[in-house]
Design an enzyme around this catalytic site. Structure first.
Site, PDB file in Angstrom:
ATOM      1  N   ASP A  76       0.798  -1.232   0.000  1.00 13.66           N
ATOM      2  CA  ASP A  76       0.000   0.000   0.000  1.00 13.66           C
ATOM      3  C   ASP A  76       0.829   1.280   0.000  1.00 13.66           C
ATOM      4  OD1 ASP A  76       0.733  -0.840   2.656  1.00 13.66           O
ATOM      5  OD2 ASP A  76      -0.699   0.586   3.497  1.00 13.66           O
ATOM      6  N   GLU A 138      -0.710  -1.890   5.079  1.00 15.58           N
ATOM      7  CA  GLU A 138       0.118  -1.853   6.295  1.00 15.58           C
ATOM      8  C   GLU A 138      -0.125  -0.564   7.064  1.00 15.58           C
ATOM      9  OE1 GLU A 138       2.797  -0.978   9.191  1.00 15.58           O
ATOM     10  OE2 GLU A 138       2.859   0.191   7.351  1.00 15.58           O
TER      11      GLU A 138
HETATM   12 ZN   LIG Z   1       4.918   3.811   6.667  1.00 12.12          ZN
HETATM   13 ZN   LIG Z   2       6.257   1.050   5.947  1.00 12.82          ZN
END
Ligand SMILES: [Zn+2]
Ligand SMILES: [Zn+2]
Length: 394
Positions: A76, A138
């Site tokens: 991401d 994440e």
């Molecule tokens: Zn980050």
């Molecule tokens: Zn990261």
């Protein structure tokens, strides 16, 4: 593996630039996941699964029997408008790979490439498997209360994994230097928000009401003394205030103040103590005639690295790049949802230094990394996995 990774260096960089030019936010990694699945298919990986943990991808290389080591990359990007000028600049305005997850994804595809080749040439030596874990989101929790890692775990992506490894590029670390830290290595990043309520009133007649700005004095002095007076000096922690909002006019005492900040710690007990002490700072307004509201939004758990798994990666780094490529922590107070994977099975993440010039900050519009380290990260992860599947470590 160093030579093998070096041979495909241009391809890893090409993949990184392709992903960099097309960044996608957490749980929206449709194009990225497609590119990952297509590349894994070309490489010849087995058991390729998509939509794992919503938008994640997994695959396996190996005989299908024996122990399995997982390698994780996150896919991401962040809601940041890129200010770096190059021909692979973000084509999705307001979204940017400003943490290096494009590099992680490209490196893991590089790992799949060299390991597939190694497996085809040494099938008799492979006693275990490598599982590729390309996870979404994440950087943030989704609406369903899952981050990418917890969504992958909920989808059983870790069910057949015995150990797990990963790396994170560091835009301020010396280029080519790997930082290792055993035990707690990244923090639990909690967010808190609070409000102080009073009556407010006329600036000329403060005695007729209660003043939340006056109360704030006491609150701030308690918050800033939590670390020095309330927490064991041997425990690492931080409490920061990120915003304070109140007031409109110079002659009006406001009735309300809102604040928010972050609390970071490496240990659950310390973490709960920090929550309680921060709330206590607000409770003090009651003795001054005010009331308060206080909420904690729990972040990820602390990331605790296995010393055993770190030792496998240290040995590989030393053998391939020499003692000079190894630095012993600390890694930092940032948070990482890889923490949930290493909570499930023993595992570790090292930080791969990739600074350009003075270095640029993660999560900033000028974030940039030295792409020359991508083949190094690929080689270290691939060689660690190779030693595992051939039984040289385990
Ligand atoms: Zn980050
Ligand atoms: Zn990261």
């Amino acid at each position: 593996m160093r030579q093998e990774a070096e041979k495909i260096k241009d391809e890893i960089i090409r993949l990184r630039r392709d992903i960099h030019a097309h960044p996608e936010l957490g749980f929206e990694e449709i194009r990225t996941a497609g590119l990952v699945a297509d590349t894994l298919t070309e490489i010849g990986a087995d058991d390729i699964k998509t939509k794992v943990g919503r938008t994640g991808v997994t695959a396996i290389i190996g005989p299908g029997t024996g122990p399995t080591i997982g390698i994780r990359a996150d896919m991401d990007a962040l809601p940041i408008l890129e200010e770096v000028e190059y021909d692979y600049k973000s084509t999705n305005p307001g979204v940017m790979h400003a943490c290096g997850h494009d590099a992680h994804t490209a490196m893991l595809l590089g790992v799949a490439h060299v390991l597939r080749q190694n497996y085809m040439e040494n099938k008799d030596k492979w006693k275990g498997n490598v599982k590729f874990l390309f996870q979404p989101s994440e950087e943030k929790w989704g609406d369903d209360g899952h981050s990418g890692a917890t969504a992958m775990i909920a989808d059983e992506a870790m069910a057949d994994v015995d150990y797990v490894i990963a790396t994170h590029v560091g835009s301020t670390g010396d280029t080519g230097v790997c930082t290792f830290q055993d035990g707690p290595a990244l923090a639990a990043p909690d967010i808190w928000n609070a409000k102080i309520f009073a009556t407010g009133g006329h600036g000329a007649y403060p005695h007729r009401g209660t003043d939340p700005i006056f109360m704030l004095n006491t609150v701030l002095s308690h918050i800033y003394s939590i670390r020095s007076r309330m927490i064991n000096p041997l425990d690492k922690s931080v409490v920061s205030i990120g915003s304070i909002h109140t007031g409109e006019a110079g002659n009006v005492i406001p009735a309300e103040i809102s604040l928010n900040g972050t609390i970071r710690s490496f240990d659950q007990e310390v973490r709960e103590q920090l929550w309680a002490e921060t709330e206590r700072a607000f409770k003090l307004v009651e003795t001054l005639g005010g009331t308060y509201e206080f909420n904690i939004s729990e972040g990820y758990i602390p990331m605790v690295n296995s010393a055993k798994v770190n030792d496998w990666m240290r040995a590989v780094t030393r053998d391939l790049y020499g003692e000079g490529a190894i630095h012993e922590g600390p890694i930092g107070m940032a948070g990482e949802d890889f923490a949930f994977m290493v909570d499930k099975v023993p595992g570790a993440m090292f930080s791969l230094g990739a600074r350009i010039g003075e270095g640029t900050g993660h999560h900033t519009p000028l974030f940039d990394i030295d792409e020359n380290v991508l083949s190094q990260g690929t080689a270290i992860l691939a060689e660690t996995a190779r030693r595992f599947v051939t039984g040289e470590v385990g």
